[in-house]
Design an enzyme around this catalytic site. Structure first.
Site, PDB file in Angstrom:
ATOM      1  N   HIS A  40     -11.771  28.704  -1.695  1.00  0.00           N
ATOM      2  CA  HIS A  40     -12.388  28.956  -0.398  1.00  0.00           C
ATOM      3  C   HIS A  40     -11.438  29.711   0.515  1.00  0.00           C
ATOM      4  O   HIS A  40     -10.231  29.764   0.287  1.00  0.00           O
ATOM      5  CB  HIS A  40     -12.791  27.643   0.273  1.00  0.00           C
ATOM      6  CG  HIS A  40     -11.635  26.723   0.560  1.00  0.00           C
ATOM      7  ND1 HIS A  40     -11.107  25.883  -0.393  1.00  0.00           N
ATOM      8  CD2 HIS A  40     -10.892  26.512   1.686  1.00  0.00           C
ATOM      9  CE1 HIS A  40     -10.099  25.206   0.112  1.00  0.00           C
ATOM     10  NE2 HIS A  40      -9.943  25.570   1.385  1.00  0.00           N
ATOM     11  N   ARG A  47      -2.655  29.022  -3.713  1.00  0.00           N
ATOM     12  CA  ARG A  47      -3.234  30.214  -3.091  1.00  0.00           C
ATOM     13  C   ARG A  47      -3.715  31.198  -4.144  1.00  0.00           C
ATOM     14  O   ARG A  47      -3.111  31.319  -5.209  1.00  0.00           O
ATOM     15  CB  ARG A  47      -2.222  30.860  -2.153  1.00  0.00           C
ATOM     16  CG  ARG A  47      -1.882  29.986  -0.947  1.00  0.00           C
ATOM     17  CD  ARG A  47      -0.892  30.632  -0.019  1.00  0.00           C
ATOM     18  NE  ARG A  47      -0.697  29.800   1.181  1.00  0.00           N
ATOM     19  CZ  ARG A  47       0.181  28.790   1.251  1.00  0.00           C
ATOM     20  NH1 ARG A  47       0.937  28.527   0.198  1.00  0.00           N
ATOM     21  NH2 ARG A  47       0.289  28.073   2.348  1.00  0.00           N
TER      22      ARG A  47
END
Length: 426
Positions: free
Chosen positions: A264, A283
């Site tokens: 997300h 990440r």
């Protein structure tokens, strides 16, 4: 029952107006303010404000007496650690694309990196702690986000709508296998592309998105997002990955729950966020920070479909809605009262007019934070009473008595309640 002073986090993607205005400080702020933390995070714990103005660290208070502050059940599960962190999130620019590990993945990764001798504050450390980091975000304003892999069939339609010579061969990876395995294959291909290949593919894609918007295509919102991300992060594989995720626009009061493995990024808007008290982030792009592709692929959940939008389940108490999840670390609920006329009576001792409206009882026995985002409420417990105003938050220890919330003043009023999720999850 004591007022809290939260910690403001000045990340570059934050707003120079939202948090300062909420806290009644000068606007604009001298630098971007991204998050307001309320909790006992070791990196920036909240301060308890006594009636005489003195302050104490909530972290130190919890660590000194976890059973009294957290309750026996919570302390037995998490020791001297408050399991949740409550935030106001104010995003003027997109955050990094990211996912969070499960409890098992976090514990294994933490032990592995400790054994490898990676310092816990190292920039290439994936697991600074051994705990999971599920999240729930509830919009205060219109809030834009990318979250979860979109239905494969719909994604293929989008990719074909912006198809370029360089993109065409990649579409077949998902079109020929429209499921989680096909999504994994396509995402893995994109996230591992050499930089020269990205530098050739991305300009083609951006041009195709511009043309799609000019032509009035049905994926205009998705294309505008790709263009925005491409301008902010040129040459970043996360721009490609944005094509694979659900593009969401949340209205005030709407929420999304982000369990382990959900890829997300938050794009813009203001929201209340509750999350497990952890710093574990994997990440996937849109950032200059460390991206560990193999570890990211290990934790990602590639199951596809629409991202559920939570609107809160109504309770027996008027105006109270609970955002239920299967997360033991936290539960978020929202209390709201519409604007109302004053009654003729006056509140005793302060000269203000009292207001009619449903009372909301809050049971004792768990650690709780109350946050007022609109209006003001009167919080009453036995012979003590406090008024919680917009921008203020309050700590209720497990050993504190039950309280009752009543709207104060005529303005629309909204209060969020954060606590652990043990009662809901068993």
């Amino acid at each position: 029952m004591e007022l809290l002073r939260g910690a403001v986090r000045p990340y570059a993607w934050g707003s120079r107006t939202t948090i300062s205005e909420l806290l009644g400080r000068p606007v604009p702020a001298p630098h971007p303010e991204a998050e307001l933390w309320m909790g006992a995070h070791p990196g920036d714990p909240s301060q308890l404000i006594a009636s005489d103005g003195t302050e104490r660290s909530l972290l130190e208070l919890v660590e000194a007496d976890p059973v009294r502050q957290l309750g026996s059940q919570c302390a037995e599960r998490w020791g001297d650690r408050l399991p949740f962190l409550l935030k106001i999130l104010a995003a003027d620019e997109p955050l990094s694309m990211q996912a969070h590990p499960s409890a098992e993945q976090a514990a294994e990764g933490f032990a592995r990196e400790d054994a490898a001798g990676i310092p816990r504050d190292a920039k290439n450390r994936n697991y600074p702690d051994p705990t999971a980091k599920p999240e729930l975000l509830c919009a205060l304003t219109e809030f834009h986000a990318l979250a979860g892999f979109r239905d494969p069939g719909r994604t293929v339609e989008l990719l074909r709508a912006v198809q370029t010579p360089g993109l065409a061969p990649h579409i077949a990876l998902l079109a020929d296998q429209p499921d989680a395995d096909g999504m994994r294959a396509l995402f893995t291909t994109w996230i591992t592309l050499p930089q020269p290949a990205l530098d050739e593919l991305l300009p083609e894609l951006l041009d195709a998105c511009v043309q799609h918007i000019k032509d009035g295509g049905e994926f205009g919102l998705e294309c505008r997002t790709v263009l925005e991300l491409g301008e902010l992060h040129p040459g970043d594989a996360g721009v490609l990955a944005a094509l694979l995720l659900n593009r969401l626009v949340l209205g005030p009061g709407e929420a999304i729950h982000l369990p382990a493995g959900n890829l997300h990024t938050y794009l813009r808007g203001t929201a209340v966020e509750i999350l497990a008290n952890s710093d574990n982030i994997l990440r996937g792009g849109l950032t200059p920070k460390h991206v560990d592709v193999p570890e990211l692929l290990r934790v990602l959940d590639f199951r596809c479909g629409d991202m559920p939008i939570l609107r809160g389940e109504p309770c027996a108490t008027d105006g109270l809605r609970v955002y239920r999840t299967a997360t033991p670390e936290f539960e978020l609920s929202r209390m709201s009262w519409p604007a109302a006329e004053f009654s003729a009576a006056h509140a005793e001792g302060n000269g203000s007019q009292s207001r009619t409206g449903p009372e909301v009882p809050i049971a004792a026995g768990t650690p709780q934070i109350l946050l007022c985002t609109e209006g003001a409420v009167r919080v009453s417990a036995r012979n003590r009473e406090l008024v919680l105003r917009r921008g203020q938050s309050m700590w209720l220890a497990a050993s504190d008595p039950s309280v009752v919330l009543r709207p104060f003043g005529s303005a629309p009023t909204q209060v969020f309640r954060a606590t652990d999720g043990l009662a809901a999850t068993g």
